[in-house]
Design a protein around this motif. Structure first.
Motif, PDB file in Angstrom:
ATOM      1  N   GLY A   1      -6.863  -1.211  -0.168  1.00  0.00           N
ATOM      2  CA  GLY A   1      -6.992  -1.480  -1.596  1.00  0.00           C
ATOM      3  C   GLY A   1      -7.942  -0.504  -2.259  1.00  0.00           C
ATOM      4  O   GLY A   1      -7.699  -0.015  -3.364  1.00  0.00           O
ATOM      5  N   ARG A   2      -9.047  -0.192  -1.564  1.00  0.00           N
ATOM      6  CA  ARG A   2     -10.028   0.759  -2.103  1.00  0.00           C
ATOM      7  C   ARG A   2      -9.426   2.152  -2.224  1.00  0.00           C
ATOM      8  O   ARG A   2      -9.697   2.883  -3.181  1.00  0.00           O
ATOM      9  N   ARG A   3      -8.586   2.524  -1.267  1.00  0.00           N
ATOM     10  CA  ARG A   3      -7.913   3.828  -1.342  1.00  0.00           C
ATOM     11  C   ARG A   3      -7.016   3.905  -2.571  1.00  0.00           C
ATOM     12  O   ARG A   3      -6.943   4.949  -3.228  1.00  0.00           O
ATOM     13  N   LEU A   4      -6.329   2.814  -2.883  1.00  0.00           N
ATOM     14  CA  LEU A   4      -5.464   2.806  -4.059  1.00  0.00           C
ATOM     15  C   LEU A   4      -6.278   2.937  -5.345  1.00  0.00           C
ATOM     16  O   LEU A   4      -5.914   3.709  -6.247  1.00  0.00           O
ATOM     17  N   VAL A   5      -7.356   2.192  -5.441  1.00  0.00           N
ATOM     18  CA  VAL A   5      -8.195   2.259  -6.635  1.00  0.00           C
ATOM     19  C   VAL A   5      -8.769   3.662  -6.801  1.00  0.00           C
ATOM     20  O   VAL A   5      -8.773   4.230  -7.912  1.00  0.00           O
ATOM     21  N   ASP A   6      -9.239   4.258  -5.707  1.00  0.00           N
ATOM     22  CA  ASP A   6      -9.800   5.613  -5.761  1.00  0.00           C
ATOM     23  C   ASP A   6      -8.742   6.645  -6.129  1.00  0.00           C
ATOM     24  O   ASP A   6      -9.003   7.584  -6.897  1.00  0.00           O
ATOM     25  N   GLU A   7      -7.537   6.488  -5.562  1.00  0.00           N
ATOM     26  CA  GLU A   7      -6.456   7.438  -5.839  1.00  0.00           C
ATOM     27  C   GLU A   7      -6.063   7.381  -7.319  1.00  0.00           C
ATOM     28  O   GLU A   7      -5.864   8.422  -7.958  1.00  0.00           O
TER      29      GLU A   7
ATOM     30  N   HIS B   1       1.933   5.535 -13.055  1.00  0.00           N
ATOM     31  CA  HIS B   1       1.094   4.349 -13.130  1.00  0.00           C
ATOM     32  C   HIS B   1       1.729   3.284 -12.250  1.00  0.00           C
ATOM     33  O   HIS B   1       2.937   3.317 -11.978  1.00  0.00           O
ATOM     34  N   VAL B   2       0.937   2.306 -11.810  1.00  0.00           N
ATOM     35  CA  VAL B   2       1.442   1.293 -10.869  1.00  0.00           C
ATOM     36  C   VAL B   2       0.960  -0.093 -11.278  1.00  0.00           C
ATOM     37  O   VAL B   2      -0.206  -0.287 -11.640  1.00  0.00           O
ATOM     38  N   PHE B   3       1.880  -1.043 -11.197  1.00  0.00           N
ATOM     39  CA  PHE B   3       1.525  -2.463 -11.218  1.00  0.00           C
ATOM     40  C   PHE B   3       2.213  -3.092 -10.015  1.00  0.00           C
ATOM     41  O   PHE B   3       3.420  -2.939  -9.840  1.00  0.00           O
ATOM     42  N   THR B   4       1.440  -3.790  -9.188  1.00  0.00           N
ATOM     43  CA  THR B   4       1.982  -4.332  -7.941  1.00  0.00           C
ATOM     44  C   THR B   4       1.843  -5.842  -7.881  1.00  0.00           C
ATOM     45  O   THR B   4       0.919  -6.413  -8.473  1.00  0.00           O
ATOM     46  N   GLU B   5       2.767  -6.474  -7.179  1.00  0.00           N
ATOM     47  CA  GLU B   5       2.602  -7.891  -6.884  1.00  0.00           C
ATOM     48  C   GLU B   5       1.384  -8.063  -5.977  1.00  0.00           C
ATOM     49  O   GLU B   5       0.898  -7.128  -5.357  1.00  0.00           O
ATOM     50  N   LYS B   6       0.896  -9.295  -5.902  1.00  0.00           N
ATOM     51  CA  LYS B   6      -0.268  -9.572  -5.065  1.00  0.00           C
ATOM     52  C   LYS B   6       0.162  -9.688  -3.597  1.00  0.00           C
ATOM     53  O   LYS B   6       1.324 -10.013  -3.314  1.00  0.00           O
ATOM     54  N   PRO B   7      -0.793  -9.405  -2.672  1.00  0.00           N
ATOM     55  CA  PRO B   7      -2.111  -8.831  -2.920  1.00  0.00           C
ATOM     56  C   PRO B   7      -2.013  -7.325  -3.151  1.00  0.00           C
ATOM     57  O   PRO B   7      -0.978  -6.711  -2.879  1.00  0.00           O
ATOM     58  N   LEU B   8      -3.090  -6.730  -3.657  1.00  0.00           N
ATOM     59  CA  LEU B   8      -3.123  -5.295  -3.900  1.00  0.00           C
ATOM     60  C   LEU B   8      -2.733  -4.525  -2.646  1.00  0.00           C
ATOM     61  O   LEU B   8      -1.994  -3.540  -2.706  1.00  0.00           O
TER      62      LEU B   8
ATOM     63  N   PHE C   1       0.829  -1.211   0.000  1.00  0.00           N
ATOM     64  CA  PHE C   1       0.000   0.000   0.000  1.00  0.00           C
ATOM     65  C   PHE C   1       0.859   1.255   0.000  1.00  0.00           C
ATOM     66  O   PHE C   1       0.649   2.161  -0.818  1.00  0.00           O
ATOM     67  N   ASP C   2       1.813   1.344   0.913  1.00  0.00           N
ATOM     68  CA  ASP C   2       2.611   2.569   1.034  1.00  0.00           C
ATOM     69  C   ASP C   2       3.351   2.890  -0.254  1.00  0.00           C
ATOM     70  O   ASP C   2       3.365   4.038  -0.711  1.00  0.00           O
ATOM     71  N   ILE C   3       3.999   1.884  -0.854  1.00  0.00           N
ATOM     72  CA  ILE C   3       4.755   2.129  -2.078  1.00  0.00           C
ATOM     73  C   ILE C   3       3.820   2.487  -3.234  1.00  0.00           C
ATOM     74  O   ILE C   3       4.078   3.431  -3.997  1.00  0.00           O
ATOM     75  N   SER C   4       2.738   1.747  -3.394  1.00  0.00           N
ATOM     76  CA  SER C   4       1.815   2.025  -4.494  1.00  0.00           C
ATOM     77  C   SER C   4       1.171   3.402  -4.339  1.00  0.00           C
ATOM     78  O   SER C   4       1.045   4.152  -5.321  1.00  0.00           O
TER      79      SER C   4
END
Length: 382
Positions: free
Chosen positions: A108-114, A94-101, A82-85
Motif C-alpha cells: 500500500g505504501r508503494r502505491l501511495v509513493d508511486e 489516476h487510480v481508484f481501487t476497491e478495498k483493501p488498497l 497492488f499489481d493492477i493499481s
C-alpha cells in the motif's frame, strides 16, 4: 499532473465481476466522468459488461495503454489490487481501487509513493462514509454534539461466508478474514469521525480450525482449513485520546451489538452499518432519549438498489466522483490512498498485536478527511 480529457474524465474498469455492476450503473449519476472501456481476466465477462453499458471491451494491457482512459477503476480481487493499481499508475493513469488498497501495508505504501512521485491521484474504497448517514454523523461530531469523544464500540459479527458463498475458501486465508474483508468499512468510518489511530492492542483466535461449506455449489459438504484469525477483539487508541473497542468475528450466530456507538463528555452517537450509505443516525444528549436522524430522504441515502425493488442505498462511485472533482479544485480526495493506507496499517497492527499479545504503534501522517458538505455532495451529481 496527468492531463484530463476535455470536460469528462475517461474511466476504464478492470475487473468485471458482480461488484462492477453497481459501479457501472451508478456512473450515470455523477458529473465529470465517462465510462469508456472495461477489461477482465475473462474476455467473455468483459464483453458482457461492455455490451450492457455501451462501452468497449479491451484486454488489460490495451486498456492501460489507451489514451482515452484517464483513470483506472480497479475492481479486481484483493490479491490483484497492488499489481493492477501499480501498473495503472506506471501507465500514467489516476487510480481508484476497491478495498483493501493492497493486501499488505508495505505494498500500500508503494502505491501511495508511486502516485505521489508521478503527480497522480490514488483513491480507494470504501466511500460509504461519504453517504447520508456518514455525513450526518460527521456534522454532529464536528458541531460538538457529544462533546469530546472519550470511548466507543464497533462490532462486525456474523457466521462468515461458507453458508452462502459457493467458493468461500479464500476469505479464510491471509489477506482475508473479518478484519481485512469488513474492517475497512468500520475503521474508515471511525477515522472519518475521530481522526487517526495511534496504537492498537488485540487478541485474535480461530473459532474453528476447519469450516464446512453448506452453500450450493461444487464444494458443498466439503471442509477446508482456516488460515487466518476469524475472531478478533481490539482496542484502538486514537491520537485524539479516544479509545474504541473494535470487534470483528465470523464465529457469531446472533448478537445485539450496535455497529458503531461513540460516547463523549456531552452525549452519545449511534451509527448504522458502515457498509451502507444510508441508515439512521441517533443522538442522545447527556442521557436523554435517542433522537433519530433517518437518511432515506437525504442525498446518497435514498434507496436505489436493486432496480426492480430497491431495498437499500448503494452509491458506490461516489468516491470516484469526489476524486475527479479534486482534480479541478486541488483538494485532497476524501477516500484517498493515504486514508486507505492508514486503515491498512491499522488492520495489520490488529493482527500483529493478536499474534504478539502486545501493543502495536500505528505509523503514518494521514489527516482526518475533510467533511463533504451538502453543497459539495450535490455538486458531484450529473
Amino acid at each position: 499532473m496527468h492531463g484530463i480529457s476535455t470536460t469528462k474524465l475517461g474511466i476504464g474498469v478492470i475487473g468485471c465481476g458482480n461488484i462492477s455492476m453497481t459501479y457501472l450503473r451508478n456512473a450515470a449519476l455523477f458529473g465529470g466522468i465517462e465510462l469508456r472501456a472495461c477489461a477482465d481476466i475473462s474476455a467473455d465477462m468483459a464483453t458482457v459488461r461492455a455490451k450492457e453499458y455501451g462501452i468497449r471491451a479491451l484486454g488489460v494491457d490495451a486498456l492501460l495503454a489507451d489514451p482515452e482512459i484517464d483513470l483506472v477503476l480497479n475492481l479486481t480481487i484483493p490479491a490483484a489490487h497492488f499489481d493492477i493499481s501499480f501498473s495503472a499508475l506506471s501507465a500514467g493513469k489516476h487510480v481508484f481501487t476497491e478495498k483493501p488498497l493492497a493486501t499488505s501495508a508495505a505494498d500500500g505504501r508503494r502505491l501511495v509513493d508511486e502516485a505521489r512521485s508521478r503527480g497522480l491521484l490514488l483513491g480507494s474504497a470504501p466511500d460509504t462514509f461519504l453517504g447520508a448517514a456518514g455525513r450526518r454523523a460527521r456534522r454532529l461530531m464536528d458541531d460538538g454534539a457529544i462533546g469530546r469523544p472519550v470511548t466507543g464500540t464497533a462490532f462486525m459479527m456474523g457466521r462468515g461466508m461458507e453458508h452462502w458463498h459457493p467458493n468461500p475458501q479464500f476469505y479464510y486465508q491471509p489477506g482475508g478474514g473479518p478484519v481485512f474483508d469488513m474492517g475497512p468499512y468500520y475503521l474508515t468510518m471511525l477515522v472519518n469521525l475521530l481522526g487517526p489511530v495511534e496504537r492498537v492492542m488485540a487478541m485474535a483466535t480461530r473459532g474453528q480450525e476447519e469450516r464446512l461449506i453448506t452453500a450450493d455449489g461444487p464444494f458443498k459438504n466439503t471442509t477446508f482449513k482456516v488460515g487466518t484469525p476469524t475472531n478478533v477483539l481490539s482496542l484502538l487508541e486514537f491520537r485524539s485520546g479516544a479509545t474504541v473497542t473494535f470487534g470483528a468475528s465470523w464465529d457469531v450466530f446472533r448478537h445485539s451489538n450496535h455497529p458503531i456507538e461513540l460516547h463523549g463528555t456531552e452525549g452519545s452517537l449511534r451509527l448504522p452499518d458502515p457498509d451502507t450509505f444510508g441508515g439512521t443516525v441517533s443522538l442522545s444528549e447527556r442521557g436523554t432519549e435517542w433522537k433519530d436522524f433517518a437518511s432515506e430522504g437525504e442525498l446518497y441515502g435514498a434507496r436505489n438498489w436493486p432496480y426492480a425493488a430497491p431495498d437499500r442505498a448503494n452509491y458506490r462511485m461516489l468516491g470516484v466522483a469526489d476524486l475527479v472533482r479534486s482534480l479541478q479544485t486541488g483538494n485532497t480526495p476524501r477516500a484517498s490512498g493515504s486514508l486507505a493506507l492508514h486503515v491498512l496499517d491499522i488492520m495489520e497492527a490488529i493482527l500483529r498485536s493478536g499474534e504478539t499479545q502486545g501493543s502495536v504503534a500505528v505509523s503514518g501522517d494521514v489527516v482526518q478527511p475533510a467533511l463533504l458538505t451538502e453543497e459539495e455532495a450535490s455538486d458531484l451529481l450529473a
